[in-house]
Write an enzyme that holds these catalytic residues in place. Structure first.
Site, short mmCIF file in Angstrom:
data_model
loop_
_atom_site.label_atom_id
_atom_site.label_comp_id
_atom_site.label_asym_id
_atom_site.label_seq_id
_atom_site.Cartn_x
_atom_site.Cartn_y
_atom_site.Cartn_z
CB THR A 4 -1.01 0.01 1.02
OG1 THR A 4 -2.20 1.08 0.99
CG2 THR A 4 -0.49 0.25 2.24
CE LYS A 36 -5.01 0.11 0.73
NZ LYS A 36 -3.75 -0.21 -0.17
N GLY A 48 -4.99 6.84 8.49
CA GLY A 48 -4.96 5.46 7.46
C GLY A 48 -3.97 4.73 7.70
CB SER A 127 5.02 -1.19 -0.79
OG SER A 127 4.05 -1.04 -1.22
#
Length: 174
Positions: A4, A36, A48, A127
């Site tokens: 994500t 998210k 988040g 990521s």
């Protein structure tokens, strides 16, 4: 943290939180439009997460309780959640990171007890976090874009680079 990208940008008088919508299981995309980011405490706080969905839901719930306990005081709620996360045996096992923000503050929280407020009002996790962070900092310093536009463009750049990040964005603004 894989799978994500979450980005927070405070620029001018606005604060934005942006996330991609991709959910992966190993090297397979399972969902394209996951949400998210949540609005909490009478829509005055954004949160988040990056990491395991189940762990993140547990953290949202815990953080929401802290916000209620401290009457919406973001800094105090974040400090208390970070303390609990670091010291509670069950919480320490959670594999997630959170970014929380109100109109004037942004914090990054992790299970190792990290509670970081960025100097420049920009922080990212996941990521694609490093790509989104670099793009947002450059756009913030060298353009006249709004916080929302910076967040959107930075997330698009991250999605072009990171295979775990897509362009199905959720952007919330305060």
């Amino acid at each position: 943290m894989h799978a994500t990208t979450i980005l927070a940008v405070r620029h001018g008088d606005k604060t934005c939180l942006a996330s991609d919508g991709q959910v992966t299981l190993g090297n397979t995309v399972i969902k394209h439009g996951a949400k998210k980011i949540r609005r909490l405490y009478n829509d005055s706080i954004l949160a988040g997460f990056a990491g395991s969905a189940a762990d993140s839901f547990a953290l949202f719930s815990r953080f929401e309780s802290k916000l209620e306990q401290y009457r919406g005081n973001l800094g105090r709620a974040a400090v208390e959640l970070a303390r609990d996360w670091r010291t509670d045996r069950m919480l320490r096992r959670l594999e997630a990171m959170m970014i929380v923000a109100d109109a004037s503050s942004i914090f990054l929280l992790s299970g190792t007890g990290d509670l970081i407020e960025p100097d420049d009002g920009i922080v990212a996790v996941g990521s694609g976090g490093a790509y989104a962070l670099a793009a947002a900092r450059a756009l913030s310093r060298h353009s006249q874009l709004s916080a929302r536009q910076i967040a959107e463009e930075a997330m698009k750049i991250a999605a072009d680079i990171c295979i775990y990040t897509n362009t199905n964005l959720t952007i919330e603004e305060l």
